[in-house]
Scaffold this motif. Structure first.
Motif, PDB file in Angstrom:
ATOM      1  N   ASP A   1       0.671  -1.288   0.234  1.00 14.10           N
ATOM      2  CA  ASP A   1       0.191   0.024   0.101  1.00 14.10           C
ATOM      3  C   ASP A   1       0.887   1.189   0.012  1.00 14.10           C
ATOM      4  OD1 ASP A   1      -2.183  -1.777   0.075  1.00 14.10           O
ATOM      5  OD2 ASP A   1      -2.026  -1.617   2.414  1.00 14.10           O
ATOM      6  N   MET A   2       0.361   2.308  -0.384  1.00 18.10           N
ATOM      7  CA  MET A   2       1.126   3.708  -0.370  1.00 18.10           C
ATOM      8  C   MET A   2       0.354   4.567   0.224  1.00 18.10           C
ATOM      9  SD  MET A   2       1.172   2.608  -4.505  1.00 18.10           S
ATOM     10  CE  MET A   2       0.361   1.323  -3.737  1.00 18.10           C
ATOM     11  N   VAL A   3       0.941   5.595   0.550  1.00 12.46           N
ATOM     12  CA  VAL A   3       0.502   6.826   1.398  1.00 12.46           C
ATOM     13  C   VAL A   3       0.799   8.328   0.537  1.00 12.46           C
ATOM     14  CG1 VAL A   3       0.493   8.313   3.362  1.00 12.46           C
ATOM     15  CG2 VAL A   3       0.904   5.865   3.653  1.00 12.46           C
ATOM     16  N   ILE A   4      -0.161   8.999  -0.005  1.00 10.03           N
ATOM     17  CA  ILE A   4      -0.067  10.208  -0.459  1.00 10.03           C
ATOM     18  C   ILE A   4      -0.319  11.405   0.135  1.00 10.03           C
ATOM     19  CG2 ILE A   4      -0.451   9.165  -2.770  1.00 10.03           C
ATOM     20  CD1 ILE A   4      -3.421  10.266  -2.679  1.00 10.03           C
ATOM     21  N   SER A   5      -0.024  12.664  -0.002  1.00  5.52           N
ATOM     22  CA  SER A   5      -0.378  13.934   0.602  1.00  5.52           C
ATOM     23  C   SER A   5      -1.920  13.722   1.073  1.00  5.52           C
ATOM     24  CB  SER A   5       0.170  15.022   0.116  1.00  5.52           C
ATOM     25  OG  SER A   5      -0.800  15.493  -0.882  1.00  5.52           O
ATOM     26  N   ALA A   6      -2.308  14.714   2.195  1.00  3.59           N
ATOM     27  CA  ALA A   6      -3.715  14.623   2.409  1.00  3.59           C
ATOM     28  C   ALA A   6      -4.435  15.384   1.461  1.00  3.59           C
ATOM     29  CB  ALA A   6      -3.687  15.493   3.985  1.00  3.59           C
ATOM     30  N   ALA A   7      -3.915  16.449   0.914  1.00  3.69           N
ATOM     31  CA  ALA A   7      -4.689  17.263  -0.351  1.00  3.69           C
ATOM     32  C   ALA A   7      -4.512  16.368  -1.528  1.00  3.69           C
ATOM     33  CB  ALA A   7      -3.602  18.294  -0.418  1.00  3.69           C
ATOM     34  N   ASP A   8      -3.924  15.668  -1.848  1.00  5.70           N
ATOM     35  CA  ASP A   8      -3.973  14.630  -2.991  1.00  5.70           C
ATOM     36  C   ASP A   8      -4.833  13.606  -2.658  1.00  5.70           C
ATOM     37  OD1 ASP A   8      -2.152  16.174  -4.652  1.00  5.70           O
ATOM     38  OD2 ASP A   8      -0.463  14.646  -4.052  1.00  5.70           O
ATOM     39  N   ALA A   9      -5.116  13.219  -1.583  1.00  7.60           N
ATOM     40  CA  ALA A   9      -6.014  12.184  -1.277  1.00  7.60           C
ATOM     41  C   ALA A   9      -7.347  12.654  -1.163  1.00  7.60           C
ATOM     42  CB  ALA A   9      -5.805  11.500   0.277  1.00  7.60           C
ATOM     43  N   ARG A  10      -7.660  13.723  -0.701  1.00  5.09           N
ATOM     44  CA  ARG A  10      -9.061  14.495  -0.819  1.00  5.09           C
ATOM     45  C   ARG A  10      -9.372  14.611  -2.204  1.00  5.09           C
ATOM     46  NH1 ARG A  10      -7.075  17.421   3.581  1.00  5.09           N
ATOM     47  NH2 ARG A  10      -6.184  19.118   2.450  1.00  5.09           N
ATOM     48  N   LEU A  11      -8.454  14.885  -3.141  1.00  9.51           N
ATOM     49  CA  LEU A  11      -8.706  15.314  -4.445  1.00  9.51           C
ATOM     50  C   LEU A  11      -9.080  13.902  -5.361  1.00  9.51           C
ATOM     51  CD1 LEU A  11      -9.187  17.017  -6.928  1.00  9.51           C
ATOM     52  CD2 LEU A  11      -6.802  17.092  -7.387  1.00  9.51           C
ATOM     53  N   VAL A  12      -8.341  12.870  -4.832  1.00 13.68           N
ATOM     54  CA  VAL A  12      -8.518  11.532  -5.390  1.00 13.68           C
ATOM     55  C   VAL A  12      -9.991  10.992  -4.937  1.00 13.68           C
ATOM     56  CG1 VAL A  12      -7.667   9.108  -5.341  1.00 13.68           C
ATOM     57  CG2 VAL A  12      -6.055  10.778  -5.677  1.00 13.68           C
ATOM     58  N   ARG A  13     -10.190  11.177  -4.003  1.00 14.64           N
ATOM     59  CA  ARG A  13     -11.647  10.757  -3.346  1.00 14.64           C
ATOM     60  C   ARG A  13     -12.646  11.379  -4.039  1.00 14.64           C
ATOM     61  NH1 ARG A  13      -9.228  11.912   1.895  1.00 14.64           N
ATOM     62  NH2 ARG A  13      -8.391  10.164   2.872  1.00 14.64           N
ATOM     63  N   ALA A  14     -12.455  12.754  -4.385  1.00 18.13           N
ATOM     64  CA  ALA A  14     -13.362  13.362  -5.026  1.00 18.13           C
ATOM     65  C   ALA A  14     -13.802  13.036  -6.462  1.00 18.13           C
ATOM     66  CB  ALA A  14     -13.110  15.064  -4.866  1.00 18.13           C
ATOM     67  N   ILE A  15     -12.680  12.818  -7.175  1.00 19.43           N
ATOM     68  CA  ILE A  15     -12.882  12.613  -8.529  1.00 19.43           C
ATOM     69  C   ILE A  15     -13.241  11.036  -8.966  1.00 19.43           C
ATOM     70  CG2 ILE A  15     -11.159  14.493  -9.275  1.00 19.43           C
ATOM     71  CD1 ILE A  15      -9.110  12.261  -9.855  1.00 19.43           C
ATOM     72  N   VAL A  16     -12.674  10.119  -7.939  1.00 19.08           N
ATOM     73  CA  VAL A  16     -13.082   8.975  -8.037  1.00 19.08           C
ATOM     74  C   VAL A  16     -14.483   8.585  -7.753  1.00 19.08           C
ATOM     75  CG1 VAL A  16     -12.682   6.300  -7.152  1.00 19.08           C
ATOM     76  CG2 VAL A  16     -10.619   8.100  -7.778  1.00 19.08           C
ATOM     77  N   LYS A  17     -15.047   9.266  -6.748  1.00 17.67           N
ATOM     78  CA  LYS A  17     -16.651   9.100  -6.347  1.00 17.67           C
ATOM     79  C   LYS A  17     -17.501   9.330  -7.505  1.00 17.67           C
ATOM     80  CE  LYS A  17     -19.410  10.847  -2.826  1.00 17.67           C
ATOM     81  NZ  LYS A  17     -19.601  11.601  -1.535  1.00 17.67           N
ATOM     82  N   SER A  18     -16.980  10.126  -8.575  1.00 15.47           N
ATOM     83  CA  SER A  18     -17.961  10.553  -9.385  1.00 15.47           C
ATOM     84  C   SER A  18     -18.294   9.475 -10.577  1.00 15.47           C
ATOM     85  CB  SER A  18     -17.290  11.707 -10.422  1.00 15.47           C
ATOM     86  OG  SER A  18     -15.973  11.305 -11.051  1.00 15.47           O
ATOM     87  N   GLY A  19     -17.807   8.346 -10.443  1.00 13.62           N
ATOM     88  CA  GLY A  19     -18.228   7.008 -11.092  1.00 13.62           C
ATOM     89  C   GLY A  19     -17.099   6.567 -12.174  1.00 13.62           C
ATOM     90  N   PRO A  20     -17.027   7.192 -13.229  1.00 10.69           N
ATOM     91  CA  PRO A  20     -16.464   6.493 -14.440  1.00 10.69           C
ATOM     92  C   PRO A  20     -14.802   6.109 -14.137  1.00 10.69           C
ATOM     93  CG  PRO A  20     -17.385   8.527 -15.288  1.00 10.69           C
ATOM     94  CD  PRO A  20     -17.371   8.504 -13.657  1.00 10.69           C
ATOM     95  N   ILE A  21     -14.101   6.715 -13.245  1.00 20.41           N
ATOM     96  CA  ILE A  21     -12.771   6.259 -12.713  1.00 20.41           C
ATOM     97  C   ILE A  21     -12.853   4.958 -12.005  1.00 20.41           C
ATOM     98  CG2 ILE A  21     -10.758   6.735 -11.559  1.00 20.41           C
ATOM     99  CD1 ILE A  21     -11.062   9.673 -12.330  1.00 20.41           C
ATOM    100  N   ALA A  22     -13.859   4.924 -10.998  1.00 14.46           N
ATOM    101  CA  ALA A  22     -14.022   3.743 -10.306  1.00 14.46           C
ATOM    102  C   ALA A  22     -14.462   2.534 -11.223  1.00 14.46           C
ATOM    103  CB  ALA A  22     -14.925   4.003  -9.051  1.00 14.46           C
ATOM    104  N   ASP A  23     -15.600   2.859 -11.824  1.00 11.92           N
ATOM    105  CA  ASP A  23     -16.349   1.930 -12.835  1.00 11.92           C
ATOM    106  C   ASP A  23     -14.971   0.943 -13.738  1.00 11.92           C
ATOM    107  OD1 ASP A  23     -18.361   2.291 -11.632  1.00 11.92           O
ATOM    108  OD2 ASP A  23     -19.487   3.612 -13.235  1.00 11.92           O
ATOM    109  N   GLY A  24     -13.980   2.220 -14.290  1.00  9.47           N
ATOM    110  CA  GLY A  24     -13.177   1.165 -15.017  1.00  9.47           C
ATOM    111  C   GLY A  24     -11.708   1.115 -14.344  1.00  9.47           C
TER     112      GLY A  24
END
Length: 305
Positions: free
Chosen positions: A260-283
């Protein structure tokens, strides 16, 4: 040439180039002729047929010798599959050791794995067997106990958090939509990451930013939760993450197996936001960049310095 024969020939030239260009990503090899391509999930073993001579035609090879080589190759293939890590807690072999029925199904799948005989696709006098960590095999080896698509990010253990700053509350999601991003690229080069079927990317805030909690089991089995690559060329990665991926840097590896990996808190919040939208997680549009495998040193010849 009859028209009905000409068309299949044209189609074959149209189809096979695309198959040949399948994204392989990181390729790990073994001394026994095995390889794992972490881009398309293919596990394969190439084995020489005993008694095959360089100047001997493939037609002259003993069927018994070919069968023996295939059996040996499939044994190696099974060993490779069992050694792959599912996550930071267990390997495929450790998981299957607790379920004899699943273990038998995996052995049956490997026993009937794709076979390519001498002279077909491999070098003269060699056989090749292969299976993929996609579809049926992935369905068998991904534990049903994993909380796929739960929406609840896992939390780093405070006892082994490796000095990660962890606030008491889960981070809030930022913004809405995916801001036009088509995927995520995590640069984990230099961290000696161990590839796994179900890695988790955490934030320094202590909570998961991406992992099985955001993807369905079906998509994980068909596409892989994430893929590993050594080439950061956007044209190479585009097949998986599209033309405009979000790129983030991994700050550290987590866990005794470094899966597993650890990224910065700011990057993590952005990753959660864009993945939550659907297409990235679905693919499962996530690529983890890792170091190129070390090449074994070549023995020096008599004339070398």
């Amino acid at each position: 040439m009859p028209f009905r024969i000409f068309i299949p020939i044209i189609l074959s030239f149209m189809i096979f180039p695309f198959q040949a260009q399948a994204f392989e990503g990181l390729v790990q090899t073994t001394d026994e002729g095995g390889s794992i391509a972490w881009g398309n999930g293919e596990v394969s073993v190439v084995r020489s047929v005993e008694g095959a001579a360089a100047d001997e035609s493939d037609q002259a090879l003993s069927p018994m010798a070919v069968r023996k080589a295939a059996t040996q190759a499939r044994k190696e293939l099974l060993d490779m599959v069992l050694s792959v890590r599912i996550d930071g807690h267990q390997t495929v072999g450790a998981f299957l050791s607790g379920d004899s029925d699943l273990a038998a199904q995996v052995r049956g799948l490997i026993q009937n794995s794709l076979f390519q005989g001498p002279g077909l696709y491999e070098e003269q006098g060699k056989v090749r067997v292969s299976e993929r960590f996609r579809g049926p095999l992935a369905e068998l080896v991904l534990p049903v106990t994993i909380q796929f698509q739960s929406g609840i990010p896992p939390k780093l253990s405070t006892a082994t958090s490796q000095n990660v700053d962890m606030p008491g509350n889960a981070p809030e999601q930022v913004g809405g939509g995916n801001r036009g991003y088509t995927g995520v690229v995590v640069d984990a080069r230099g961290l000696k990451i161990t590839p796994a079927l179900a890695p988790i990317i955490y934030g320094q805030d202590g909570y998961g930013a991406y992992g099985t909690f955001q993807v369905s089991r079906t998509n994980a089995a068909e596409k892989g939760v994430a893929v590993y690559a050594v080439d950061d060329d956007p044209k190479v990665l585009q097949e998986r993450v599209g033309s405009r991926p979000l790129s983030v840097r991994a700050l550290s590896a987590y866990g005794s197996w470094r899966t597993d990996m650890v990224i910065s808190a700011a990057d993590a919040r952005l990753v959660r936001a864009i993945v939550k939208s659907g297409p990235i997680a679905d693919g499962c549009r996530v690529v983890i960049l890792v170091d190129r495998p070390e090449q074994p040193e070549q023995p020096k010849g008599e004339g070398d310095a």
